[in-house]
Scaffold this motif. Structure first.
Motif, mmCIF file in Angstrom:
data_model
loop_
_atom_site.group_PDB
_atom_site.id
_atom_site.type_symbol
_atom_site.label_atom_id
_atom_site.label_comp_id
_atom_site.label_asym_id
_atom_site.label_seq_id
_atom_site.Cartn_x
_atom_site.Cartn_y
_atom_site.Cartn_z
ATOM 1 N N MET A 118 4.783 4.048 -9.081
ATOM 2 C CA MET A 118 6.162 3.573 -9.173
ATOM 3 C C MET A 118 6.643 3.073 -7.821
ATOM 4 O O MET A 118 6.269 3.617 -6.775
ATOM 5 C CB MET A 118 7.103 4.689 -9.643
ATOM 6 N N THR A 119 7.520 2.071 -7.851
ATOM 7 C CA THR A 119 8.146 1.620 -6.619
ATOM 8 C C THR A 119 9.072 2.715 -6.081
ATOM 9 O O THR A 119 9.405 3.681 -6.785
ATOM 10 C CB THR A 119 8.965 0.346 -6.840
ATOM 11 N N ASN A 178 4.969 14.197 -2.910
ATOM 12 C CA ASN A 178 4.870 14.234 -4.369
ATOM 13 C C ASN A 178 5.564 13.058 -5.047
ATOM 14 O O ASN A 178 6.151 13.205 -6.121
ATOM 15 C CB ASN A 178 5.444 15.557 -4.914
ATOM 16 N N LEU A 179 5.506 11.888 -4.427
ATOM 17 C CA LEU A 179 6.058 10.698 -5.059
ATOM 18 C C LEU A 179 5.091 10.177 -6.112
ATOM 19 O O LEU A 179 3.878 10.399 -6.024
ATOM 20 C CB LEU A 179 6.320 9.610 -4.012
ATOM 21 N N PHE A 180 5.615 9.486 -7.101
ATOM 22 C CA PHE A 180 4.764 8.877 -8.118
ATOM 23 C C PHE A 180 4.120 7.616 -7.526
ATOM 24 O O PHE A 180 4.833 6.644 -7.229
ATOM 25 C CB PHE A 180 5.565 8.515 -9.360
ATOM 26 N N PHE A 206 5.746 0.218 -2.832
ATOM 27 C CA PHE A 206 5.102 1.390 -3.405
ATOM 28 C C PHE A 206 4.858 2.433 -2.314
ATOM 29 O O PHE A 206 4.773 2.080 -1.122
ATOM 30 C CB PHE A 206 3.792 0.993 -4.080
ATOM 31 N N PRO A 207 4.746 3.703 -2.678
ATOM 32 C CA PRO A 207 4.615 4.758 -1.672
ATOM 33 C C PRO A 207 3.499 4.537 -0.662
ATOM 34 O O PRO A 207 3.645 4.903 0.512
ATOM 35 C CB PRO A 207 4.384 6.016 -2.514
ATOM 36 N N HIS A 208 2.355 3.939 -1.077
ATOM 37 C CA HIS A 208 1.249 3.776 -0.131
ATOM 38 C C HIS A 208 1.602 2.812 0.999
ATOM 39 O O HIS A 208 0.885 2.757 2.008
ATOM 40 C CB HIS A 208 -0.009 3.311 -0.857
ATOM 41 N N ASN A 253 10.965 5.567 -8.266
ATOM 42 C CA ASN A 253 10.813 6.981 -7.956
ATOM 43 C C ASN A 253 12.171 7.673 -7.935
ATOM 44 O O ASN A 253 12.322 8.785 -8.452
ATOM 45 C CB ASN A 253 10.112 7.163 -6.613
ATOM 46 N N VAL A 254 13.160 7.030 -7.308
ATOM 47 C CA VAL A 254 14.488 7.629 -7.197
ATOM 48 C C VAL A 254 15.217 7.592 -8.536
ATOM 49 O O VAL A 254 15.949 8.521 -8.894
ATOM 50 C CB VAL A 254 15.308 6.917 -6.104
ATOM 51 N N MET A 255 15.008 6.531 -9.321
ATOM 52 C CA MET A 255 15.685 6.374 -10.607
ATOM 53 C C MET A 255 15.170 7.309 -11.694
ATOM 54 O O MET A 255 15.907 7.662 -12.618
ATOM 55 C CB MET A 255 15.508 4.934 -11.128
#
Length: 267
Positions: free
Chosen positions: A104-105, A99-101, A145-147, A109-111
């Motif tokens: 967003m990097t 469920n990461l955005f 990025f998540p991908h 995501n963490v910030m």
């Protein structure tokens, strides 16, 4: 007696005619790791979601730290959304899927929660997010990025994101079940480090060897009730109840996914 961080008393939940939780009560001491085991449909994930109020119980009470929520079955007496959100902030939850955005990097995501929910200045949030990525071994991925990440890396980012909200407890719902076997070990290593740091945790898992190794206590659930609970090694090695013995007989004791070899960057 060690201070209880989590107390659950008489928790009930049903969906239509399906009664999922039937008066669950349990106590989790501060700094303790509890593993919930049991067959699919036994109520483990619903219990976890009720602790975090992602699912609202029908009756019973949940306490995390000094914050208590009580439900009586009367929908007119439900706590306000703001009260529930404040309570939910005490728990960090990590799901099967990350469920990461996607836009967003890793760093952002963490910030995000620190900036939008905790209202921290961006410079402070960035500094703390980098420290959390360091903690989960992903500081070098902050700008990706998540991908671009493997499944194990995504899950470690999800853990860092949950920790960013400074929770009192961490809940893990089958956090490694969606991963390829060779990626499981890296996520388990982060969970071990959290346990070593004294984080109170409840983990839902089917990885029995990992539960035996990491957990202080194991709770075996069946048909919406606690069938057996106790020290992890006692419940897993010498279960008292026949239902627990039958469930554990399906496992051969091997713990999948302990490959710590370097990961391939998929980008």
């Amino acid at each position: 007696m060690t201070e209880a961080m989590i107390e659950i008393d008489g928790l009930h939940k049903q969906f239509g005619d399906n009664v999922v939780l039937k008066g669950i009560s349990m106590r989790v001491a501060k700094g303790t790791v509890v593993a919930l085991i049991g067959s699919s449909g036994s109520g483990k994930s619903t219990l976890l979601r009720c602790i975090n109020l992602l699912t609202i119980p029908d009756a019973g009470s949940v306490r995390v730290g000094s914050h208590v929520m009580t439900y009586s079955g009367d929908s007119t007496q439900l706590p306000k959304d703001r009260e529930q959100a404040a309570f939910r902030a005490n728990t960090g939850m990590v799901f099967q899927h990350f469920n990461l955005f996607p836009h967003m990097t890793v760093l952002h995501n963490v910030m995000e929660g620190m900036v939008t929910v905790l209202r921290k200045p961006r410079a402070q949030a960035e500094q703390e997010a980098i420290a959390l990525l360091e903690k989960v071994g992903l500081r070098d991925k902050a700008g990706e990025f998540p991908h671009c990440l493997s499944g194990g890396q995504k899950q470690r980012v999800a853990i860092a994101r949950a920790l960013a909200m400074q929770p009192q407890v961490m809940l893990f719902d089958e956090a490694t079940s969606a991963l390829d076997p060779e990626l499981v070990g890296e996520v388990q290593a982060v969970m071990r480090a959290l346990a070593d740091d004294g984080m109170t945790m409840i983990i839902v898992t089917h990885e029995i060897s990992f539960a035996r190794e990491l957990a202080d206590e194991v709770v075996f659930m069946g048909d919406g009730v606690v069938v057996e609970s106790g020290p992890a090694k006692d419940v897993i090695d010498n279960p008292r109840q026949s239902a627990t013995r039958l469930f554990l007989s399906r496992f051969n004791g091997k713990s999948p996914g302990r490959d710590e070899s370097p990961r391939v960057n998929r980008c």
